[in-house]
Design a protein around this motif. Structure first.
Motif, PDB file in Angstrom:
ATOM      1  N   GLY A  56      30.504  23.548  57.811  1.00  9.89           N
ATOM      2  CA  GLY A  56      30.859  24.129  56.622  1.00  9.89           C
ATOM      3  C   GLY A  56      29.930  23.584  55.700  1.00  9.89           C
ATOM      4  O   GLY A  56      30.226  23.873  54.434  1.00  9.89           O
ATOM      5  N   SER A  57      28.649  23.437  56.222  1.00  7.45           N
ATOM      6  CA  SER A  57      27.460  23.110  55.088  1.00  7.45           C
ATOM      7  C   SER A  57      27.331  24.286  54.466  1.00  7.45           C
ATOM      8  O   SER A  57      27.348  25.521  54.809  1.00  7.45           O
ATOM      9  CB  SER A  57      26.347  22.727  56.010  1.00  7.45           C
ATOM     10  N   THR A  58      26.784  24.384  53.153  1.00 11.48           N
ATOM     11  CA  THR A  58      26.632  25.317  52.227  1.00 11.48           C
ATOM     12  C   THR A  58      25.196  25.210  51.598  1.00 11.48           C
ATOM     13  O   THR A  58      24.521  24.181  51.589  1.00 11.48           O
ATOM     14  CB  THR A  58      27.621  25.262  51.099  1.00 11.48           C
ATOM     15  N   TYR A  59      24.824  26.537  51.326  1.00 12.25           N
ATOM     16  CA  TYR A  59      23.258  26.605  50.816  1.00 12.25           C
ATOM     17  C   TYR A  59      23.256  27.567  49.716  1.00 12.25           C
ATOM     18  O   TYR A  59      24.045  28.701  49.949  1.00 12.25           O
ATOM     19  CB  TYR A  59      22.442  27.298  52.089  1.00 12.25           C
ATOM     20  N   TYR A  60      22.514  27.365  48.892  1.00  8.37           N
ATOM     21  CA  TYR A  60      22.528  28.251  47.611  1.00  8.37           C
ATOM     22  C   TYR A  60      21.275  28.510  47.336  1.00  8.37           C
ATOM     23  O   TYR A  60      20.135  27.985  47.323  1.00  8.37           O
ATOM     24  CB  TYR A  60      23.211  27.577  46.521  1.00  8.37           C
ATOM     25  N   ALA A  61      20.720  29.846  46.935  1.00  4.09           N
ATOM     26  CA  ALA A  61      19.494  30.268  46.162  1.00  4.09           C
ATOM     27  C   ALA A  61      19.422  29.478  44.699  1.00  4.09           C
ATOM     28  O   ALA A  61      20.314  29.112  44.085  1.00  4.09           O
ATOM     29  CB  ALA A  61      19.507  31.749  45.988  1.00  4.09           C
ATOM     30  N   ASP A  62      18.132  29.186  44.436  1.00  6.86           N
ATOM     31  CA  ASP A  62      18.032  28.380  43.167  1.00  6.86           C
ATOM     32  C   ASP A  62      18.576  29.020  42.058  1.00  6.86           C
ATOM     33  O   ASP A  62      19.011  28.441  41.062  1.00  6.86           O
ATOM     34  CB  ASP A  62      16.547  28.182  42.829  1.00  6.86           C
ATOM     35  N   SER A  63      18.545  30.494  41.916  1.00  9.23           N
ATOM     36  CA  SER A  63      19.135  31.232  40.917  1.00  9.23           C
ATOM     37  C   SER A  63      20.543  31.027  40.487  1.00  9.23           C
ATOM     38  O   SER A  63      21.106  31.112  39.526  1.00  9.23           O
ATOM     39  CB  SER A  63      18.867  32.554  41.114  1.00  9.23           C
ATOM     40  N   VAL A  64      21.335  30.561  41.772  1.00 11.31           N
ATOM     41  CA  VAL A  64      22.918  30.423  41.498  1.00 11.31           C
ATOM     42  C   VAL A  64      23.301  28.960  41.549  1.00 11.31           C
ATOM     43  O   VAL A  64      24.525  28.844  41.549  1.00 11.31           O
ATOM     44  CB  VAL A  64      23.532  31.287  42.348  1.00 11.31           C
ATOM     45  N   LYS A  65      22.272  28.104  41.968  1.00 12.66           N
ATOM     46  CA  LYS A  65      22.738  26.736  42.185  1.00 12.66           C
ATOM     47  C   LYS A  65      23.641  26.107  41.086  1.00 12.66           C
ATOM     48  O   LYS A  65      23.035  26.335  39.549  1.00 12.66           O
ATOM     49  CB  LYS A  65      21.784  25.729  42.312  1.00 12.66           C
ATOM     50  N   GLY A  66      24.666  25.398  41.108  1.00 12.89           N
ATOM     51  CA  GLY A  66      25.478  25.060  39.998  1.00 12.89           C
ATOM     52  C   GLY A  66      26.457  26.050  39.460  1.00 12.89           C
ATOM     53  O   GLY A  66      27.411  25.510  38.659  1.00 12.89           O
ATOM     54  N   ARG A  67      26.267  26.940  39.607  1.00 13.61           N
ATOM     55  CA  ARG A  67      27.099  28.330  39.134  1.00 13.61           C
ATOM     56  C   ARG A  67      27.998  28.899  40.215  1.00 13.61           C
ATOM     57  O   ARG A  67      29.344  29.369  39.869  1.00 13.61           O
ATOM     58  CB  ARG A  67      26.318  29.417  38.386  1.00 13.61           C
ATOM     59  N   PHE A  68      27.655  29.141  41.213  1.00 12.43           N
ATOM     60  CA  PHE A  68      28.351  29.858  42.562  1.00 12.43           C
ATOM     61  C   PHE A  68      28.803  28.808  43.491  1.00 12.43           C
ATOM     62  O   PHE A  68      27.888  27.700  43.782  1.00 12.43           O
ATOM     63  CB  PHE A  68      27.462  30.909  43.387  1.00 12.43           C
ATOM     64  N   THR A  69      29.854  29.210  44.177  1.00  9.75           N
ATOM     65  CA  THR A  69      30.329  28.070  45.321  1.00  9.75           C
ATOM     66  C   THR A  69      30.888  29.082  46.283  1.00  9.75           C
ATOM     67  O   THR A  69      31.679  30.021  46.278  1.00  9.75           O
ATOM     68  CB  THR A  69      31.585  27.290  44.522  1.00  9.75           C
ATOM     69  N   ILE A  70      30.490  28.917  47.442  1.00  8.73           N
ATOM     70  CA  ILE A  70      30.501  29.649  48.760  1.00  8.73           C
ATOM     71  C   ILE A  70      31.666  28.637  49.404  1.00  8.73           C
ATOM     72  O   ILE A  70      31.702  27.536  49.494  1.00  8.73           O
ATOM     73  CB  ILE A  70      29.577  29.973  49.550  1.00  8.73           C
ATOM     74  N   SER A  71      32.784  29.400  49.942  1.00  8.04           N
ATOM     75  CA  SER A  71      33.887  28.829  50.838  1.00  8.04           C
ATOM     76  C   SER A  71      34.210  29.636  51.825  1.00  8.04           C
ATOM     77  O   SER A  71      34.182  30.956  51.760  1.00  8.04           O
ATOM     78  CB  SER A  71      34.916  28.106  50.017  1.00  8.04           C
ATOM     79  N   ARG A  72      35.204  29.097  52.820  1.00  9.40           N
ATOM     80  CA  ARG A  72      35.748  30.183  53.879  1.00  9.40           C
ATOM     81  C   ARG A  72      36.853  29.461  54.220  1.00  9.40           C
ATOM     82  O   ARG A  72      37.369  28.399  54.335  1.00  9.40           O
ATOM     83  CB  ARG A  72      34.624  30.279  55.076  1.00  9.40           C
ATOM     84  N   ASP A  73      37.807  30.273  54.771  1.00  9.82           N
ATOM     85  CA  ASP A  73      39.049  29.967  55.419  1.00  9.82           C
ATOM     86  C   ASP A  73      39.118  30.933  56.667  1.00  9.82           C
ATOM     87  O   ASP A  73      39.457  31.823  56.795  1.00  9.82           O
ATOM     88  CB  ASP A  73      40.291  30.501  54.384  1.00  9.82           C
ATOM     89  N   ASN A  74      38.595  29.989  57.795  1.00  8.20           N
ATOM     90  CA  ASN A  74      38.642  30.501  59.089  1.00  8.20           C
ATOM     91  C   ASN A  74      39.983  31.140  59.681  1.00  8.20           C
ATOM     92  O   ASN A  74      40.185  32.005  60.287  1.00  8.20           O
ATOM     93  CB  ASN A  74      38.040  29.645  59.981  1.00  8.20           C
TER      94      ASN A  74
END
Length: 124
Positions: A56-74
Protein backbone atom coordinates in the motif's frame (compact mmCIF):
# COMPACT_ATOMS: atom_id res chain seq x y z
CA UNK A 1 -13.40 -9.29 -19.67
CA UNK A 2 -11.09 -6.89 -17.91
CA UNK A 3 -12.70 -3.59 -17.00
CA UNK A 4 -11.58 -0.45 -15.21
CA UNK A 5 -14.39 2.06 -14.89
CA UNK A 6 -13.64 5.54 -13.56
CA UNK A 7 -16.30 7.74 -12.02
CA UNK A 8 -16.64 10.85 -9.89
CA UNK A 9 -15.39 13.45 -12.33
CA UNK A 10 -17.17 16.71 -12.94
CA UNK A 11 -16.99 20.49 -12.78
CA UNK A 12 -15.60 22.08 -9.62
CA UNK A 13 -14.42 25.55 -8.67
CA UNK A 14 -10.77 26.29 -7.86
CA UNK A 15 -10.07 25.27 -4.29
CA UNK A 16 -12.77 22.64 -4.36
CA UNK A 17 -12.57 18.89 -3.87
CA UNK A 18 -13.49 15.82 -5.83
CA UNK A 19 -13.19 12.09 -5.21
CA UNK A 20 -12.57 9.78 -8.13
CA UNK A 21 -13.27 6.06 -8.07
CA UNK A 22 -12.11 3.24 -10.33
CA UNK A 23 -14.04 0.00 -10.21
CA UNK A 24 -12.04 -3.01 -11.41
CA UNK A 25 -13.23 -6.39 -12.64
CA UNK A 26 -12.03 -9.31 -14.72
CA UNK A 27 -8.59 -9.60 -13.12
CA UNK A 28 -7.01 -10.07 -9.70
CA UNK A 29 -7.14 -6.45 -8.57
CA UNK A 30 -5.29 -7.14 -5.32
CA UNK A 31 -2.25 -8.44 -7.22
CA UNK A 32 -1.76 -5.28 -9.27
CA UNK A 33 -0.16 -1.96 -8.50
CA UNK A 34 -2.50 0.84 -9.51
CA UNK A 35 -1.96 4.32 -10.89
CA UNK A 36 -3.86 7.44 -11.82
CA UNK A 37 -2.73 9.10 -15.04
CA UNK A 38 -4.21 12.29 -16.47
CA UNK A 39 -4.20 14.00 -19.83
CA UNK A 40 -4.96 17.69 -20.18
CA UNK A 41 -6.29 19.19 -23.43
CA UNK A 42 -3.54 19.34 -26.03
CA UNK A 43 -0.99 17.68 -23.77
CA UNK A 44 0.51 14.25 -23.33
CA UNK A 45 -0.31 11.86 -20.50
CA UNK A 46 0.98 12.79 -17.05
CA UNK A 47 1.40 10.24 -14.29
CA UNK A 48 -0.30 11.50 -11.12
CA UNK A 49 -0.10 8.88 -8.39
CA UNK A 50 0.42 5.18 -7.67
CA UNK A 51 -0.23 2.69 -4.90
CA UNK A 52 1.34 -0.72 -4.43
CA UNK A 53 -0.75 -3.87 -4.30
CA UNK A 54 0.56 -5.48 -1.13
CA UNK A 55 2.25 -2.87 1.00
CA UNK A 56 0.00 0.00 0.00
CA UNK A 57 2.96 2.34 -0.43
CA UNK A 58 1.93 5.53 -2.20
CA UNK A 59 3.68 7.77 -4.69
CA UNK A 60 2.78 11.19 -6.06
CA UNK A 61 3.84 13.55 -8.80
CA UNK A 62 5.29 16.78 -7.45
CA UNK A 63 2.41 18.73 -8.97
CA UNK A 64 -0.16 17.06 -6.70
CA UNK A 65 1.78 16.30 -3.51
CA UNK A 66 -0.03 17.52 -0.43
CA UNK A 67 -3.31 17.92 -2.31
CA UNK A 68 -4.19 14.46 -3.66
CA UNK A 69 -4.47 11.18 -1.78
CA UNK A 70 -4.56 7.78 -3.47
CA UNK A 71 -6.09 4.77 -1.74
CA UNK A 72 -7.53 1.37 -2.54
CA UNK A 73 -10.00 -1.12 -1.13
CA UNK A 74 -9.00 -4.55 -2.38
CA UNK A 75 -12.13 -6.16 -0.92
CA UNK A 76 -14.20 -3.87 -3.15
CA UNK A 77 -11.83 -4.00 -6.13
CA UNK A 78 -11.82 -0.22 -6.12
CA UNK A 79 -9.18 2.47 -6.45
CA UNK A 80 -9.72 6.04 -5.24
CA UNK A 81 -8.21 9.47 -5.71
CA UNK A 82 -9.18 12.18 -3.26
CA UNK A 83 -8.41 15.55 -4.82
CA UNK A 84 -8.38 18.65 -2.63
CA UNK A 85 -7.41 22.27 -3.25
CA UNK A 86 -8.04 21.80 -6.94
CA UNK A 87 -6.46 24.16 -9.44
CA UNK A 88 -7.36 24.97 -13.05
CA UNK A 89 -4.15 23.17 -14.03
CA UNK A 90 -5.69 19.94 -12.72
CA UNK A 91 -8.25 20.01 -15.53
CA UNK A 92 -7.81 16.78 -17.48
CA UNK A 93 -9.23 13.40 -18.24
CA UNK A 94 -8.21 11.11 -15.39
CA UNK A 95 -7.50 7.45 -16.09
CA UNK A 96 -6.83 4.56 -13.76
CA UNK A 97 -4.30 2.00 -14.92
CA UNK A 98 -3.01 -1.33 -13.64
CA UNK A 99 0.44 -2.90 -13.73
CA UNK A 100 1.97 -5.96 -12.10
CA UNK A 101 5.14 -4.11 -11.17
CA UNK A 102 5.03 -0.36 -10.79
CA UNK A 103 8.19 1.67 -11.25
CA UNK A 104 8.82 5.39 -11.18
CA UNK A 105 9.69 5.40 -14.88
CA UNK A 106 6.48 3.87 -16.21
CA UNK A 107 5.55 4.48 -19.83
CA UNK A 108 1.90 4.25 -20.96
CA UNK A 109 2.49 1.03 -22.91
CA UNK A 110 3.88 -0.68 -19.80
CA UNK A 111 0.49 -0.69 -18.04
CA UNK A 112 -1.49 -3.87 -18.49
CA UNK A 113 -4.94 -2.30 -18.30
CA UNK A 114 -6.51 1.15 -18.72
CA UNK A 115 -9.88 2.60 -17.89
CA UNK A 116 -11.92 4.84 -20.18
CA UNK A 117 -11.27 7.99 -18.18
CA UNK A 118 -13.38 10.54 -16.36
CA UNK A 119 -13.35 14.28 -17.04
CA UNK A 120 -12.31 16.68 -14.29
CA UNK A 121 -12.80 20.37 -15.00
CA UNK A 122 -11.65 23.02 -12.52
CA UNK A 123 -13.04 26.40 -13.46
CA UNK A 124 -14.86 29.43 -12.12
Amino acid sequence: EVQLVESGGGLVQPGGSLRLSCAASGFTFGSYDMSWVRQAPGKGPEWVSAINSGRGSTYYADSVKGRFTISRDNAKNTLYLQMNSLKPEDTAVYYCAATKYFKTTMAPHEYAYWGQGTQVTVSS
